[in-house]
Design a protein around this motif. Sequence first.
Motif, PDB file in Angstrom:
ATOM      1  N   LEU A  51      67.135  36.551  22.868  1.00  0.00           N
ATOM      2  CA  LEU A  51      66.361  36.090  21.718  1.00  0.00           C
ATOM      3  C   LEU A  51      67.220  36.087  20.454  1.00  0.00           C
ATOM      4  N   HIS A  52      67.989  37.143  20.252  1.00  0.00           N
ATOM      5  CA  HIS A  52      68.869  37.190  19.085  1.00  0.00           C
ATOM      6  C   HIS A  52      69.942  36.098  19.157  1.00  0.00           C
ATOM      7  N   ALA A  53      70.530  35.926  20.324  1.00  0.00           N
ATOM      8  CA  ALA A  53      71.565  34.891  20.479  1.00  0.00           C
ATOM      9  C   ALA A  53      70.996  33.503  20.204  1.00  0.00           C
ATOM     10  N   MET A  54      69.828  33.225  20.759  1.00  0.00           N
ATOM     11  CA  MET A  54      69.210  31.907  20.553  1.00  0.00           C
ATOM     12  C   MET A  54      68.865  31.689  19.082  1.00  0.00           C
ATOM     13  N   ALA A  55      68.347  32.711  18.423  1.00  0.00           N
ATOM     14  CA  ALA A  55      68.001  32.580  17.007  1.00  0.00           C
ATOM     15  C   ALA A  55      69.258  32.310  16.179  1.00  0.00           C
ATOM     16  N   TYR A  56      70.355  32.984  16.517  1.00  0.00           N
ATOM     17  CA  TYR A  56      71.605  32.743  15.790  1.00  0.00           C
ATOM     18  C   TYR A  56      72.081  31.308  15.992  1.00  0.00           C
ATOM     19  N   VAL A  57      72.097  30.853  17.234  1.00  0.00           N
ATOM     20  CA  VAL A  57      72.539  29.480  17.516  1.00  0.00           C
ATOM     21  C   VAL A  57      71.641  28.483  16.778  1.00  0.00           C
ATOM     22  N   ALA A  58      70.360  28.794  16.662  1.00  0.00           N
ATOM     23  CA  ALA A  58      69.410  27.901  15.996  1.00  0.00           C
ATOM     24  C   ALA A  58      69.659  27.799  14.491  1.00  0.00           C
ATOM     25  N   THR A  59      70.404  28.730  13.926  1.00  0.00           N
ATOM     26  CA  THR A  59      70.700  28.653  12.485  1.00  0.00           C
ATOM     27  C   THR A  59      71.764  27.599  12.186  1.00  0.00           C
ATOM     28  N   LYS A  60      72.480  27.154  13.196  1.00  0.00           N
ATOM     29  CA  LYS A  60      73.570  26.204  13.003  1.00  0.00           C
ATOM     30  C   LYS A  60      73.027  24.789  12.770  1.00  0.00           C
ATOM     31  N   PRO A  61      73.695  24.020  11.914  1.00  0.00           N
ATOM     32  CA  PRO A  61      73.311  22.616  11.737  1.00  0.00           C
ATOM     33  C   PRO A  61      73.528  21.842  13.045  1.00  0.00           C
ATOM     34  N   ALA A  62      72.773  20.779  13.235  1.00  0.00           N
ATOM     35  CA  ALA A  62      72.904  19.954  14.441  1.00  0.00           C
ATOM     36  C   ALA A  62      74.349  19.509  14.613  1.00  0.00           C
ATOM     37  N   GLY A  63      74.852  19.652  15.823  1.00  0.00           N
ATOM     38  CA  GLY A  63      76.213  19.236  16.130  1.00  0.00           C
ATOM     39  C   GLY A  63      77.253  20.329  15.975  1.00  0.00           C
ATOM     40  N   GLU A  64      76.932  21.421  15.287  1.00  0.00           N
ATOM     41  CA  GLU A  64      77.879  22.525  15.126  1.00  0.00           C
ATOM     42  C   GLU A  64      77.706  23.491  16.290  1.00  0.00           C
ATOM     43  N   LEU A  65      78.810  23.833  16.932  1.00  0.00           N
ATOM     44  CA  LEU A  65      78.764  24.699  18.102  1.00  0.00           C
ATOM     45  C   LEU A  65      78.983  26.158  17.714  1.00  0.00           C
ATOM     46  N   THR A  66      78.461  27.034  18.547  1.00  0.00           N
ATOM     47  CA  THR A  66      78.650  28.479  18.391  1.00  0.00           C
ATOM     48  C   THR A  66      79.522  28.950  19.541  1.00  0.00           C
ATOM     49  N   THR A  67      80.608  29.629  19.231  1.00  0.00           N
ATOM     50  CA  THR A  67      81.460  30.169  20.288  1.00  0.00           C
ATOM     51  C   THR A  67      80.953  31.555  20.682  1.00  0.00           C
ATOM     52  N   LEU A  68      81.298  31.958  21.867  1.00  0.00           N
ATOM     53  CA  LEU A  68      80.891  33.287  22.328  1.00  0.00           C
ATOM     54  C   LEU A  68      81.514  34.400  21.469  1.00  0.00           C
ATOM     55  N   PRO A  69      82.804  34.313  21.095  1.00  0.00           N
ATOM     56  CA  PRO A  69      83.349  35.363  20.217  1.00  0.00           C
ATOM     57  C   PRO A  69      82.629  35.427  18.862  1.00  0.00           C
ATOM     58  N   GLU A  70      82.266  34.283  18.318  1.00  0.00           N
ATOM     59  CA  GLU A  70      81.523  34.268  17.048  1.00  0.00           C
ATOM     60  C   GLU A  70      80.163  34.939  17.214  1.00  0.00           C
ATOM     61  N   LEU A  71      79.485  34.604  18.290  1.00  0.00           N
ATOM     62  CA  LEU A  71      78.170  35.185  18.564  1.00  0.00           C
ATOM     63  C   LEU A  71      78.294  36.695  18.788  1.00  0.00           C
ATOM     64  N   ALA A  72      79.305  37.102  19.535  1.00  0.00           N
ATOM     65  CA  ALA A  72      79.521  38.532  19.801  1.00  0.00           C
ATOM     66  C   ALA A  72      79.808  39.283  18.503  1.00  0.00           C
ATOM     67  N   GLU A  73      80.599  38.680  17.623  1.00  0.00           N
ATOM     68  CA  GLU A  73      80.902  39.317  16.339  1.00  0.00           C
ATOM     69  C   GLU A  73      79.627  39.497  15.514  1.00  0.00           C
ATOM     70  N   TRP A  74      78.777  38.468  15.500  1.00  0.00           N
ATOM     71  CA  TRP A  74      77.515  38.569  14.763  1.00  0.00           C
ATOM     72  C   TRP A  74      76.619  39.645  15.380  1.00  0.00           C
ATOM     73  N   MET A  75      76.558  39.685  16.714  1.00  0.00           N
ATOM     74  CA  MET A  75      75.723  40.684  17.385  1.00  0.00           C
ATOM     75  C   MET A  75      76.165  42.102  17.008  1.00  0.00           C
ATOM     76  N   LEU A  76      77.454  42.307  16.839  1.00  0.00           N
ATOM     77  CA  LEU A  76      77.951  43.630  16.452  1.00  0.00           C
ATOM     78  C   LEU A  76      77.502  44.022  15.047  1.00  0.00           C
ATOM     79  N   THR A  77      77.198  43.048  14.201  1.00  0.00           N
ATOM     80  CA  THR A  77      76.718  43.381  12.854  1.00  0.00           C
ATOM     81  C   THR A  77      75.286  43.905  12.882  1.00  0.00           C
ATOM     82  N   ILE A  78      74.545  43.564  13.941  1.00  0.00           N
ATOM     83  CA  ILE A  78      73.174  44.067  14.029  1.00  0.00           C
ATOM     84  C   ILE A  78      73.031  45.177  15.062  1.00  0.00           C
ATOM     85  N   TRP A  79      73.885  45.154  16.097  1.00  0.00           N
ATOM     86  CA  TRP A  79      73.933  46.209  17.118  1.00  0.00           C
ATOM     87  C   TRP A  79      75.375  46.637  17.281  1.00  0.00           C
ATOM     88  N   PRO A  80      75.798  47.691  16.638  1.00  0.00           N
ATOM     89  CA  PRO A  80      77.202  48.107  16.729  1.00  0.00           C
ATOM     90  C   PRO A  80      77.686  48.383  18.154  1.00  0.00           C
TER      91      PRO A  80
END
Length: 191
Positions: A51-80
Amino acid sequence: MSVDASGQAAIKRGERRYTAFRILRLLSSLIERSEFVASGQFFSQRFSYGLHAMAYVATKPAGELTTLPELAEWMLTIWPSASDTYLSNVVQRMARGKLLRSHRGIAGGYSLGRSADKITVRDLVELLEGIETNRCGLSLEDECPVMGRCTIQRKMSRLEEAFMESLAGVTLAELAKDIRTTPSKSKAKSS
C-alpha cells in the motif's frame, strides 16, 4: 520432512482460514465500536509495504517511473528497518498482478498499471492478502459440504463482503494525495 501436494494444499487452506479469522476479528471489532482500526492491527506487513509503495508511485506525474532503489530509500524514511528484499518481492507480486507495470532497461522502473483513481484498497487486499469471502471457515476441503445452508457462513460472508466493499470505496489517488515524498525538514536537519 517433506510435505506432499495434499499436505501443501491443507497448509494453504489453513492460511486462508487464518486470514478469515483476522477478518472476522476486525469485523466484530468494527461492529462493536463502529470505527476503523489501524492497518497494523489487521493487515499483513506485505499489504502495508504494498500500500505504501503504490501510494508513493501514485504521487509521480504520468510517464515518470519509480525505481526500486528510489522507492526503498523513501520507505526507509518512514520505516527505518524496512527491508529492500521484502519490498522487491512485494513490488514484483504487484507487477505480476498488473497493479504495477514494470518497465525494463537502463531507464526502467515501475508505474501504475492503471490510473490511481481506478485502483482501490480492495484491489490491493485481494492481490496481497488473497481474501475469499465465499468459503467455509470450518471445512478442510476446498468446498463447504453445507454451502448455502449454514446461517453463520451466510451472515459472515455478507459481513466480509460489506467490509470489502468499504475498501473498494477508497482509491489509491485518495491515499496518495497526502503522501510526503521528501523527508520533513526536521529529519533532514538531523541527518
